[in-house]
Scaffold this active site. Structure first.
Site, PDB file in Angstrom:
ATOM      1  N   SER A 124       0.866  -1.205  -0.049  1.00 47.47           N
ATOM      2  CA  SER A 124       0.043   0.028   0.083  1.00 47.47           C
ATOM      3  C   SER A 124       0.756   1.135  -0.159  1.00 47.47           C
ATOM      4  CB  SER A 124      -0.845   0.067   1.225  1.00 47.47           C
ATOM      5  OG  SER A 124      -0.350  -0.431   2.557  1.00 47.47           O
ATOM      6  N   ASP A 169       8.832  -3.533  -5.133  1.00 49.78           N
ATOM      7  CA  ASP A 169       7.223  -3.033  -5.005  1.00 49.78           C
ATOM      8  C   ASP A 169       6.957  -1.769  -5.721  1.00 49.78           C
ATOM      9  OD1 ASP A 169       7.834  -4.995  -2.823  1.00 49.78           O
ATOM     10  OD2 ASP A 169       7.651  -3.447  -1.336  1.00 49.78           O
TER      11      ASP A 169
HETATM   12  C1  GLA Z   1       9.590  -6.242   1.000  1.00 51.27           C
HETATM   13  C2  GLA Z   1      10.488  -5.168   0.456  1.00 51.27           C
HETATM   14  C3  GLA Z   1      10.614  -5.645  -0.938  1.00 51.27           C
HETATM   15  C4  GLA Z   1      11.483  -6.868  -0.871  1.00 51.27           C
HETATM   16  C5  GLA Z   1      10.274  -8.118  -0.169  1.00 51.27           C
HETATM   17  C6  GLA Z   1      10.775  -9.357  -0.285  1.00 51.27           C
HETATM   18  O1  GLA Z   1       8.345  -6.292   0.094  1.00 51.27           O
HETATM   19  O2  GLA Z   1       9.744  -3.894   0.341  1.00 51.27           O
HETATM   20  O3  GLA Z   1      11.551  -4.575  -1.438  1.00 51.27           O
HETATM   21  O4  GLA Z   1      12.683  -6.996  -0.459  1.00 51.27           O
HETATM   22  O5  GLA Z   1      10.305  -7.470   1.028  1.00 51.27           O
HETATM   23  O6  GLA Z   1      10.943  -9.811  -1.273  1.00 51.27           O
END
Ligand code: GLA
Length: 377
Positions: A124, A169
């Site tokens: 989010s 993300d």
């Molecule tokens: C979180 C982080 C990502 C990634 C994941 C694990 O979501 O924000 O950058 O490292 O963990 O894959």
């Protein structure tokens, strides 16, 4: 929300019409966990849960946003940045980093709403960052470059908000294409849109447990990976293959070796998953999901009891091709690949089995692959 209802709520609040509506999605990671900060490969998918911002330019340097969901206002000045607290920091951080990159920003009035579950590991915060970046691009008139905006948003999160996340993300929220998952090389930021197999549903299973202590554990995993990369004499674990990995056996500390093994094998699984998707081989894709979960549970050690339980409940269903924890871990969500025709049955069966096993209620989201951030009005 309908565009019209959203526009009306802006008008009701600011007594004017919005000039733009920017939107950005949350994401679920299909496979490639904890590989992003190792310069590796990931395969997330933007989901049909989004953050929306309706906005109209102001003549001064104030950014004022009304959160329709939280029923609160927040504002800041583009000429004098000061750290504060709450959701507005994601917007402020993006503005701060955009200006540092030389973008001339205009102030605006805005309303914001969204349906990405907060704190569930569905990004989010990345959705807020990318919707904000899209809003600034629209109102200030600079061109949209998805990878650049993802990097800027990640920087906002790392340096302004203080969360040490990788690039996955933000890239998923910025650069995804409708109907496809996003295969991303986190070193070069090169992307490929990987088609989702037909007649398959992507089901997100929220354990309803939350990631306590996650920051310290996440940062610990990051330093263990760095330590391993240093031992192997490479820039990042991305550069270690199966043969090289074996040289660590008996020499690297037991835990460091396990962390390295997860990253090396997970990168291979992502590459194979992309091939399986292109070939429409759902069975193989599901097996890779299951193997990824086992590796995250046994080698990377980032699952919790609830995640293991919900993944088992999913894997036990005959309509399920594969399931794994998704996101940072330690709580949050799992993701399952399910026969589309049997998805309702699957949801009911897993919810009941999970309740029985853990005494917890799962929230379930059947998701469609969505487009990355854009301007819809
Ligand atoms: C979180 C982080 C990502 C990634 C994941 C694990 O979501 O924000 O950058 O490292 O963990 O894959």
């Amino acid at each position: 929300m309908e565009i019209e209802t959203f526009t009306q709520s802006f008008s009701a609040y600011f007594n004017a019409k919005p000039q733009f509506i920017a939107r950005a999605p949350g994401r679920v990671n299909l496979i490639g966990e904890h590989t992003d900060y190792n310069d590796g490969f990931v395969l997330p998918m933007a989901i049909d849960r989004e953050v929306w911002i309706a906005l109209a330019p102001r003549t001064d340097s104030i950014v004022r946003i009304r959160s329709l969901d939280l029923q609160v206002d927040a504002a800041f000045d583009l000429h004098s940045f000061a750290k504060g607290e709450g959701w507005i920091e994601y917007v402020k951080g993006v503005a701060y980093e955009l200006q540092k990159e030389g973008c001339a920003l205009r102030g605006f009035d805005a309303t914001m709403t969204g349906d990405v579950p907060r704190g569930a590991g569905l990004s989010s915060s990345a959705a807020v960052e990318l919707a904000a970046a899209r809003a600034f691009a629209a109102v200030s008139g600079f061109p949209w470059d998805a990878a650049k905006m993802a990097r800027i948003s990640q920087k906002a999160e790392n340096e302004w908000v203080g969360v040490n996340c990788g690039i996955m993300d933000q890239m998923a929220s910025a650069a995804s294409q409708k109907g496809y998952a996003l295969f991303l090389d986190c070193r070069t930021l090169e992307i490929q849109h990987a088609p989702l197999p037909e007649k398959i549903s992507v089901v997100i299973l929220d354990t309803s447990t939350r990631r306590g202590l996650v920051d310290s554990a996440y940062n610990e995993r990051r330093s263990q990976c760095e330590e391993a990369a240093h031992w192997f004499g490479v820039k990042a674990l991305r550069d270690v293959g199966m043969e090289a990995l074996k040289k660590g056996e008996g020499k690297l500390g037991k835990n460091i070796m396990k962390r390295a093994r997860h990253i090396v094998t997970e990168n291979m699984r992502v590459l194979e998953a992309v091939q399986a998707m292109k070939a429409g081989d759902v069975k193989r894709l599901g097996e890779l999901f299951n193997a990824s979960h086992a590796s995250l549970r046994d080698d990377f050690e980032v699952t919790n009891k609830a995640l293991n339980q919900i993944v088992e409940c999913a894997q036990e269903q005959s309509s399920c091709y594969g399931a794994r924890m998704t996101g940072a871990g330690f709580g949050g969500c799992a993701v399952a690949l399910v026969e589309e025709q049997k998805v309702d049955e699957f949801v009911n069966a897993v919810s009941a089995a999970y309740k029985k096993k853990s005494d917890l209620e799962a929230s379930v989201y059947v998701c469609k692959p969505n487009a990355g951030a854009d301007v819809i009005m």
